[in-house]
Scaffold this active site. Structure first.
Site, PDB file in Angstrom:
ATOM      1  CE  LYS A  96      -3.360   2.577   2.975  1.00  0.00           C
ATOM      2  NZ  LYS A  96      -4.974   1.986   3.959  1.00  0.00           N
ATOM      3  CE  LYS A 126      -5.627   1.324  -1.084  1.00  0.00           C
ATOM      4  NZ  LYS A 126      -7.151   1.336   1.051  1.00  0.00           N
TER       5      LYS A 126
HETATM    6  C1  PBG Z   1      -6.812   2.907   5.210  1.00  0.00           C
HETATM    7  C2  PBG Z   1      -7.106   3.263   3.866  1.00  0.00           C
HETATM    8  C3  PBG Z   1      -7.532   4.447   3.341  1.00  0.00           C
HETATM    9  C4  PBG Z   1      -8.163   3.616   1.860  1.00  0.00           C
HETATM   10  C5  PBG Z   1      -8.756   2.682   1.707  1.00  0.00           C
HETATM   11  N1  PBG Z   1      -8.465   1.937   3.632  1.00  0.00           N
HETATM   12  C6  PBG Z   1      -7.551   5.461   2.843  1.00  0.00           C
HETATM   13  C7  PBG Z   1      -5.851   5.940   3.632  1.00  0.00           C
HETATM   14  O1  PBG Z   1      -4.730   4.946   3.521  1.00  0.00           O
HETATM   15  O2  PBG Z   1      -5.252   7.050   3.608  1.00  0.00           O
HETATM   16  C8  PBG Z   1      -8.191   4.217   0.483  1.00  0.00           C
HETATM   17  C9  PBG Z   1      -8.963   4.187  -0.281  1.00  0.00           C
HETATM   18  C10 PBG Z   1      -9.930   4.502  -1.743  1.00  0.00           C
HETATM   19  O3  PBG Z   1      -8.920   6.046  -1.790  1.00  0.00           O
HETATM   20  O4  PBG Z   1     -10.409   4.287  -1.991  1.00  0.00           O
HETATM   21  N2  PBG Z   1      -8.132   2.645   5.996  1.00  0.00           N
END
Ligand code: PBG
Length: 332
Positions: free
Chosen positions: A200, A252
């Site tokens: 991520k 992601k």
């Molecule tokens: C964290 C989380 C995020 C997203 C999914 N889970 C945001 C982040 O890390 O700031 C982002 C998903 C998206 O942008 O569609 N709980």
């Protein structure tokens, strides 16, 4: 006299007719490989539109069952639930409260689904903390990895208890998969599976999501999420998570990280998913709203590209609409 050489090899032969193109297509889309992220907001009585994500809403608990049924009817493989609580605190107490919005929504979703799709939950503290970070802070204001693991294990038990079948660990803390697996097993939740958001990245493409969950974050997540320049490290994170017991690993965002996705897909012996995030959604919607691109073709191409790069399944805000197009034979 020289004559133009006649090509001996003609790849265009297979592109000649729609039926030939369909027969040799390497990447097909199927509704079962799509997962719909759903936001559920506490304290509202009707769905609330999200300005930066046209077509996406924050559901109320009351509107959630219909959303689940619509997704199931379209054949979508699963939903990923996010909670938007009314009150936040330093520890993210709402995340572990069995009556907290996410856990309450999970119960409702599990009942509405009745096994027709897989109910999954985001396991992270950022929606529940008043500072907006994915973990708890130490006295210096830094995210405390090991103290956060204790919160994650409590969250995992609350989510499994509420009926989540697959826990989406998105906080990027070291050791989170091992800690959650051990806690689940210790409580008899052997069958609750773990989806590790392994690679991520600290991405600008989460912008609209932070609107959607009304994030209070100041600063950034670069001390725990990956540096967008790092490919090898993304693969390493996935390998660590598989080793710790992840049932599924994820990359992601998706579109800007297809190389990482291909690397992980080549090396993984568990399913590999990708999350087409809010900014990826918003960009196509905004360009299409201006008439600058063909919305439907762009949506299909973006998801197909993610599948082609190696994703076995894709989390996408277009899951239901795309599934309907697929069901109507409208994607070829
Ligand atoms: C964290 C989380 C995020 C997203 C999914 N889970 C945001 C982040 O890390 O700031 C982002 C998903 C998206 O942008 O569609 N709980």
């Amino acid at each position: 006299m020289s004559s133009t050489p006649v090509p001996r090899i003609r790849p265009r032969r297979l592109r000649e007719t729609p039926s030939l193109r369909r027969l040799v297509s390497e990447t097909r889309l199927h509704p079962a490989e799509l997962v719909l992220p759903i936001f559920v907001r506490e304290g509202v009585t009707a769905p609330v539109p999200i300005g930066s994500m046209p077509g996406v809403v924050q559901h109320s608990i009351g509107s959630l069952p219909q959303a689940i049924s619509d997704a199931a009817a379209a054949g979508v493989g699963g939903v990923m639930l996010f909670g938007v609580p009314e009150v936040r605190d330093a520890q993210g107490t709402g995340a572990t409260d069995p009556d907290g919005i996410l856990n309450a929504a999970t119960k409702v979703a599990a009942e509405a689904s009745a096994g027709r799709l897989v109910v999954q939950t985001d396991l992270c503290l950022d929606e529940f903390t008043d500072h907006g970070h994915c973990g708890v802070l130490d006295e210096r204001g830094h995210v405390d990895n090991d103290a956060t693991l204790e919160r994650y294990t409590a969250m995992a038990l609350a989510q499994a208890g509420a009926g989540s079948e697959l826990l989406g660990l998105s906080g990027m803390m070291d050791g989170q998969v091992a800690a959650v697996r051990e806690a689940l097993d210790g409580a008899g939740h052997h069958d609750t599976a773990i989806l590790a958001y392994s690679a991520k990245y600290a991405s600008a493409f989460y912008g609209p999501f932070r609107d959607a969950v009304e994030s209070t974050l100041e600063g950034d997540r670069r001390s725990y999420q990956l540096d967008p320049g790092n490919r090898r490290e993304g693969l390493r994170e996935a390998m660590i998570d598989i080793d710790e017991g992840a049932d599924v690993v994820m990359v992601k965002p998706a579109g800007s990280y297809l190389d990482v996705l291909a690397d992980v897909a080549a090396a993984s012996d568990v399913p590999v998913w990708a999350y087409q995030v809010s900014g990826e959604y918003a960009m196509i919607e905004a360009a299409a709203a201006h008439g600058w691109i063909d919305r439907k073709r762009a949506v299909i191409e973006s998801v197909r590209g993610i599948r082609r790069a190696g994703a076995d399944a894709v989390l996408t805000y277009w899951a239901v609409e795309l599934a309907e197009w697929i069901n109507n034979g409208d994607t070829e």
